[in-house]
Scaffold this active site. Structure first.
Site, PDB file in Angstrom:
ATOM      1  N   ASP A   1      27.632   5.454  26.168  1.00  0.00           N
ATOM      2  CA  ASP A   1      27.593   5.463  24.703  1.00  0.00           C
ATOM      3  C   ASP A   1      26.777   4.302  24.147  1.00  0.00           C
ATOM      4  O   ASP A   1      26.591   3.274  24.805  1.00  0.00           O
ATOM      5  CB  ASP A   1      29.019   5.357  24.138  1.00  0.00           C
ATOM      6  CG  ASP A   1      29.741   6.690  24.179  1.00  0.00           C
ATOM      7  OD1 ASP A   1      29.219   7.616  24.813  1.00  0.00           O
ATOM      8  OD2 ASP A   1      30.831   6.797  23.586  1.00  0.00           O
TER       9      ASP A   1
ATOM     10  N   HIS B   1      29.309   2.217  28.794  1.00  0.00           N
ATOM     11  CA  HIS B   1      28.394   1.845  27.703  1.00  0.00           C
ATOM     12  C   HIS B   1      27.127   1.232  28.283  1.00  0.00           C
ATOM     13  O   HIS B   1      27.198   0.412  29.210  1.00  0.00           O
ATOM     14  CB  HIS B   1      29.050   0.837  26.744  1.00  0.00           C
ATOM     15  CG  HIS B   1      30.210   1.396  25.990  1.00  0.00           C
ATOM     16  ND1 HIS B   1      31.484   1.474  26.539  1.00  0.00           N
ATOM     17  CD2 HIS B   1      30.308   1.908  24.726  1.00  0.00           C
ATOM     18  CE1 HIS B   1      32.313   2.003  25.654  1.00  0.00           C
ATOM     19  NE2 HIS B   1      31.618   2.282  24.552  1.00  0.00           N
TER      20      HIS B   1
END
Length: 716
Positions: A99, A252
């Site tokens: 993300d 991430h």
């Protein structure tokens, strides 16, 4: 049709609105374009529309139990809109998802690890990061990975309206089209977790985006790698809860230091492959059609245009910030020079006999007049009250309104009238100089009135033989209107305080046409008044300086003039002034490399005039542009406080200038509005003057309409 019917029809017919003048459209369009660039840059850096609110969990009365206990992928599209379904990742299958990217520092390292193990993954990207790192998106697509939408500015969509949600998705799709030529139907909400965390706030968002064709991907495992708990903790959190169970793992690749994530990724892959897991993308794991589809035609070119404009905005901002810093430096530098040098001039002006013995010889006052019937009587009456011996020569420059007749009818014994064919103000002044009886000539406009002591105060510096010219103190007589008050502030702060500063530096660039005095010898040496420029007063002043004469400012030699009464007239006057001043600067440009007095003016005075008179006003609207941007899109209180501090400093300097000029400061109440409106007008004037000068255009003299409302004042 009767006349009454025709009149009625004309009243009912809608009136066409007049188009704004082109001279306003182009500069204001330029400012609008710069504001758009700032907004685009703000979007790319997640500064515009940034929302840091995060919703807290609430009741789950509207969320179906099957979704809360189902898989991480929610399908609310098409026929599933009323009853969304969820899908699990198949057993022995892992989907790695990343993300908040792409990040220029960490995404390439993640891609290297994935490539080393021949693994495809899902990257949920934000539009803001996509526009700033287009090449990384192309690398992700080229590597066979799948891209999903993570909104444009990363807000919690539970707080956003449907319009804002649609905008977030549409702008991200636009960015993807521009950088990679694809759209994606895969979506992950910011700040999301597993499907069991859905509640009555975020479930409507899932249904809304599903109705618009998006498949929502939550997670099975949250590694909390953004907290940087350590590589071992990240790896441990990624492991399956049940042996052999499929899972969608959240990591991430942006948002901070992701060194632990990259190190943990290698171990996660090795461990799960050793347990027999395969790695793939969401679409492949579910056996669905690919989430990414190529785009063509308008969508593709609109995306490319958006990315191009955003890239321009990102690279333009440092330039704009640099120019804003230059404006600040010039303004504060000018303030500092004024505060240091103006008191020096004020103290010197108070000294009795500073120039030598009092000057008592008669002087000649020249009054060039062209169609001044409304003002000429007031002008001559004010000279009749002078306490200094003068002769007055009125040079009627081909007036067609009876100005010369009024002068003759007044039959003043000290006034001579010269009638000549219209040839412009310089030729009228040259005719007056040729007819002058005395060695010192005072020049004034035909719409100006003097105080009784003006001439006496103006000529006293000529006791010093080195002085070739003297600038007087021009004041706005019609200052009771808002526009008049603004010009009153400008004259005192922008003209008179400047002249004090330039006087101490011995580089006064302009003797106002309304009140100035010259030695005939100085005029003779420079060839008299020239019509090479539209600012003959600036031209002759620079010429006299370059010839080695000294020019000083006599603050007590006050003249009252009628300033333009409308914005249109003000624009016409300042357009001529600024264009003429640019002509004069260009004409005397060789002074920069000259030696002697000309070199002093060229290397000190001319750069100061260019910087303070052209560059700073031309760039000044950037202050208002960043003010508007700051109020609308960033931190409004800090922005307003900064602007208020600048206005306060300007007000303090203006108050000091008013005090030096013995003026009541109550007009300064309009200063904040003047700083906004007046600055834009001067920007438009200067920009158009610059364009006219660069394109070689020729501006004609523009006569202002006068009312004659400024009469001889009572002696201060």
């Amino acid at each position: 049709m009767s006349r009454h019917q025709r009149r009625r029809q004309s009243l009912l017919r809608p009136r066409r609105l007049a188009a704004p003048p082109l001279r306003f459209v182009m500069p204001l369009s330029l400012l609008a374009c710069l504001l758009v660039l700032l907004v685009l840059r703000g979007l790319a850096t997640n500064e515009v529309f940034h929302d840091t609110r995060i919703a807290q969990s609430v009741d789950k009365t509207t969320v179906p139990e099957s979704l809360l206990k189902g898989g991480p992928v929610i399908d609310a599209r098409g026929d599933k809109k009323a009853n969304p379904v969820s899908y699990r990742i198949p057993d022995k299958t892992v989907v790695l998802s990343f993300d908040d990217g792409p990040s220029p520092e960490w995404t390439p390292k993640v891609l290297e690890v994935l490539k080393a193990h021949d693994i495809r993954a899902d990257f949920f990207v934000t539009g803001a990061m996509t526009t700033r790192n287009p090449e990384l998106i192309r690398q992700v697509v080229a590597g066979g990975h799948e891209i999903g939408l993570h909104t444009f500015t990363h807000p919690d969509l539970a707080f956003q309206s449907h319009a804002r949600i649609s905008w977030e998705l549409a702008q991200t799709q636009l960015a993807l089209a521009g950088v990679a030529g694809v759209h994606s139907s895969l979506f992950r909400p910011p700040y999301s977790s597993d499907a069991s965390a859905m509640d009555d706030w975020n479930y409507p968002v899932i249904k809304y985006v599903g109705a618009h064709g998006y498949l929502t991907a939550f997670i099975d495992k949250d590694t909390d790698d953004w907290k940087r708990p350590g590589v071992e903790e990240i790896v441990k959190a990624a492991m399956p809860s049940k042996p052999g169970a499929g899972e969608l793992i959240l990591l991430h690749d942006a948002g901070g230091d992701r060194a632990e994530t990259v190190a943990a990724l290698e171990q996660i892959i090795v461990k799960l492959q050793a347990e027999g897991y395969r790695f793939t993308t969401i679409s492949d794991a579910l056996g669905a059609t690919p989430a990414m589809v190529p785009v063509h035609g308008f969508q593709l070119w609109a995306g490319k245009g958006f990315i191009w404009a955003t890239q321009v905005a990102v690279y333009t901002l440092p330039v704009l910030v640099g120019m804003l810093a230059l404006v600040g430096f010039l303004n504060f530098g000018r303030f500092a020079l004024m505060l240091v040098l103006a008191p020096v001039h004020a103290r010197r002006a108070k000294r009795t006999g500073a120039w030598g013995p009092p000057v008592t010889e008669p002087v000649t006052v020249l009054v060039p007049a062209y169609n001044e019937r409304e003002c000429i009587a007031n002008t001559l009456n004010s000279l009749a009250a002078s306490d200094y011996p003068i002769e007055v020569i009125v040079i009627d420059d081909g007036s067609t309104d009876g100005t010369a007749d009024i002068v003759e009818e007044m039959n003043l014994p000290f006034v001579r009238l010269i009638r000549k064919v219209n040839g412009g103000k310089p030729s009228a002044l040259n005719a007056g100089v040729a007819a002058a009886s005395y060695d010192i000539v005072v020049m004034m406009d035909g719409d100006t009135v003097f105080e009784p002591s003006t001439v006496r105060e103006l000529v006293q510096p000529f006791a010093d033989p080195k002085i070739g010219a003297v600038a007087g103190n021009a004041k706005v007589g019609n200052r009771e209107t808002l526009i008049g008050a603004w010009q009153h502030i400008e004259y005192i702060l922008g003209h008179n305080l400047d002249r004090r500063m330039y006087d101490v530096l011995n580089v006064i660039p302009t003797i106002p046409g309304a009140v100035g005095a010259f030695r005939k010898e100085a005029l003779r040496r420079v060839g008299g008044m020239s019509d090479d420029t539209l600012a003959e007063d600036t031209d002759i002043t620079m010429a006299v300086l370059c010839a080695g004469w000294r020019i000083v400012y006599a603050e007590r030699a006050r003249a009252w003039t009628e300033a333009p009464a409308s914005l249109q007239q003000l624009w016409s006057q300042r357009y001529r002034w600024s264009y003429g001043s640019m002509q004069a600067m260009w004409k005397h440009r060789r002074a920069v490399v000259s030696r002697g007095p000309a070199g002093r003016f060229g290397r000190i005075g001319l750069p100061l005039v260019v910087l303070f008179g052209v560059v700073a006003p031309l760039l000044a609207p950037l202050v208002d542009l960043f003010l508007l941007y700051g109020i609308l899109f960033t931190d409004a209180p800090i922005t307003l406080a900064s602007w208020g501090g600048f206005i306060a400093l300007q007000a303090l300097l203006s108050w000091y200038a008013f005090r030096l000029d013995h003026e009541k400061p109550w007009h300064l109440i309009s200063l904040p509005l003047q700083q906004v409106v007046y600055r834009q007008l001067m920007y438009i004037v200067l920009l158009q003057s610059t364009i006219t000068a660069l394109t070689g255009g020729r501006l004609r003299w523009q006569k202002l309409r006068r009312t004659g409302e400024v009469a001889a004042p009572v002696e201060a």
